[in-house]
Design a protein around this motif. Structure first.
Motif, mmCIF file in Angstrom:
data_model
loop_
_atom_site.group_PDB
_atom_site.id
_atom_site.type_symbol
_atom_site.label_atom_id
_atom_site.label_comp_id
_atom_site.label_asym_id
_atom_site.label_seq_id
_atom_site.Cartn_x
_atom_site.Cartn_y
_atom_site.Cartn_z
ATOM 1 N N LEU A 100 -13.053 17.536 96.127
ATOM 2 C CA LEU A 100 -12.703 17.781 97.534
ATOM 3 C C LEU A 100 -11.294 17.245 97.776
ATOM 4 O O LEU A 100 -10.968 16.127 97.371
ATOM 5 C CB LEU A 100 -13.707 17.036 98.420
ATOM 6 C CG LEU A 100 -13.641 17.325 99.919
ATOM 7 C CD1 LEU A 100 -14.080 18.754 100.225
ATOM 8 C CD2 LEU A 100 -14.544 16.346 100.686
ATOM 9 N N LEU A 101 -10.458 18.065 98.418
ATOM 10 C CA LEU A 101 -9.093 17.621 98.686
ATOM 11 C C LEU A 101 -8.595 18.166 100.011
ATOM 12 O O LEU A 101 -9.163 19.124 100.545
ATOM 13 C CB LEU A 101 -8.149 17.980 97.534
ATOM 14 C CG LEU A 101 -7.761 19.428 97.266
ATOM 15 C CD1 LEU A 101 -6.589 19.466 96.281
ATOM 16 C CD2 LEU A 101 -8.911 20.237 96.676
ATOM 17 N N ASN A 102 -7.551 17.562 100.516
ATOM 18 C CA ASN A 102 -6.953 18.003 101.784
ATOM 19 C C ASN A 102 -6.452 19.448 101.658
ATOM 20 O O ASN A 102 -5.896 19.838 100.631
ATOM 21 C CB ASN A 102 -5.796 17.057 102.136
ATOM 22 C CG ASN A 102 -5.010 17.532 103.336
ATOM 23 O OD1 ASN A 102 -3.958 18.150 103.194
ATOM 24 N ND2 ASN A 102 -5.517 17.271 104.524
ATOM 25 N N ASP A 103 -6.610 20.217 102.727
ATOM 26 C CA ASP A 103 -6.257 21.648 102.667
ATOM 27 C C ASP A 103 -4.771 21.900 102.416
ATOM 28 O O ASP A 103 -4.407 22.767 101.605
ATOM 29 C CB ASP A 103 -6.734 22.377 103.939
ATOM 30 C CG ASP A 103 -6.210 21.790 105.241
ATOM 31 O OD1 ASP A 103 -5.515 20.755 105.209
ATOM 32 O OD2 ASP A 103 -6.501 22.376 106.299
ATOM 33 N N ALA A 104 -3.914 21.115 103.080
ATOM 34 C CA ALA A 104 -2.470 21.334 102.883
ATOM 35 C C ALA A 104 -2.041 20.880 101.491
ATOM 36 O O ALA A 104 -1.155 21.499 100.868
ATOM 37 C CB ALA A 104 -1.678 20.594 103.950
ATOM 38 N N ASP A 105 -2.660 19.825 100.982
ATOM 39 C CA ASP A 105 -2.346 19.386 99.616
ATOM 40 C C ASP A 105 -2.699 20.494 98.627
ATOM 41 O O ASP A 105 -1.934 20.794 97.701
ATOM 42 C CB ASP A 105 -3.117 18.106 99.268
ATOM 43 C CG ASP A 105 -2.550 16.878 99.970
ATOM 44 O OD1 ASP A 105 -1.445 16.970 100.551
ATOM 45 O OD2 ASP A 105 -3.211 15.823 99.928
ATOM 46 N N ALA A 106 -3.872 21.112 98.829
ATOM 47 C CA ALA A 106 -4.296 22.199 97.932
ATOM 48 C C ALA A 106 -3.320 23.369 98.028
ATOM 49 O O ALA A 106 -2.851 23.896 97.005
ATOM 50 C CB ALA A 106 -5.709 22.658 98.306
ATOM 51 N N ALA A 107 -2.983 23.758 99.259
ATOM 52 C CA ALA A 107 -2.057 24.884 99.437
ATOM 53 C C ALA A 107 -0.700 24.553 98.827
ATOM 54 O O ALA A 107 -0.064 25.401 98.183
ATOM 55 C CB ALA A 107 -1.908 25.197 100.929
ATOM 56 N N GLY A 108 -0.280 23.300 99.002
ATOM 57 C CA GLY A 108 1.011 22.886 98.466
ATOM 58 C C GLY A 108 1.050 22.956 96.949
ATOM 59 O O GLY A 108 2.018 23.466 96.368
#
Ligand code: BGC
Length: 243
Positions: A100-108
């Motif tokens: 599980l990870l932060n959405d913006a971190d994943a998109a980044g």
């Protein structure tokens, strides 16, 4: 690999081709339940994953701070997420290994590998302008996780309440009006971090020609994201591949 992106409006997922950095099949989306309590959102994740019969490792994004699988903030979802071992909840419900990870971190991470930030050194800041504002900071390609620049204060307001894509829609702002707010926000972030590059993501990046030309006076280069709405899914699947 498989990625699921939990957003303020939808829970979407798809198998991902990690060689191409793109969805391997058309994504499936269910509306985010309201209130977005942990149990109801996890049912949504289950529905999306079951649709594809996926039984391998799963990457899931969350629109808040995530440390060691524990969700620490919940700006645009139910407060029941705060302090919850959400990774375990999802993993137990689906019977799959989960990251599980932060959405913006994943998109980044997806943008830095397959999209607009590919091969870029120095400091890059990826901003997702959706329901909230998400941020991911990269220094020579390496992520500083959970940066939360959407909650910087701008003229006494939470920045995401003024400059997110949702703020533009909710207040029915013209592109010019909203671009002025975005410019002030970017100037503030630039004052703090002096990045070399801003990558602007989120659903609104599809319409970047309507607002990026209106933004002047920022020293950093500003480019639209390339993976657009699939960046979170791709980044989640990339994280799952490391499980
Ligand atoms: C949350 C961030 C999230 C962003 C985009 C913000 O309100 O605090 O963690 O990345 O929204 O969903």
């Amino acid at each position: 690999m498989f990625g699921v992106d939990i957003g303020g409006t939808g829970i979407k997922g798809a198998p991902v081709d990690l060689d191409r950095g793109d969805l391997a099949e058309e994504r499936y989306k269910v509306p985010t339940p309201h209130p977005a309590t942990p149990e109801s959102v996890v049912e949504g994740v289950h529905e999306v994953v079951s649709k594809f019969g996926w039984t391998g490792p799963l990457g899931v994004t969350f629109p808040g701070v995530v440390v060691d699988g524990v969700t620490r903030t919940a700006a645009n979802v139910d407060p029941g997420w705060i302090g919850l071992d959400a990774r375990r909840l999802i993993s137990d419900r689906l019977g799959l290994p989960v990251v599980l990870l932060n959405d913006a971190d994943a998109a980044g991470v997806a943008e830095m590998t397959f999209g607009a930030g590919r091969g870029r050194g120095g400091t890059t800041i990826v901003l997702t302008l959706g329901t909230g504002i998400g941020s991911a900071i990269f220094v020579d390609g390496r992520l500083v996780p959970n940066t939360e620049l959407g909650h910087l204060e701008l003229h006494g307001h939470d920045a995401e309440k003024r400059a997110s894509g949702k703020a533009r829609e909710d207040e029915d702002l013209s592109w010019e009006h909203w671009a002025r707010r975005l410019k002030k926000y970017l100037a503030h972030v630039e004052m703090l971090f002096s990045p070399d590059l801003f990558v602007i993501g989120g659903g609104i990046s599809r319409k970047s020609q309507k607002f990026l030309p209106l933004i002047e006076g920022i020293s950093a280069e500003i480019v639209p994201a390339e993976l657009q709405n699939n960046a979170g899914i791709v980044g989640a699947a990339m994280a799952a591949a490391k499980l």
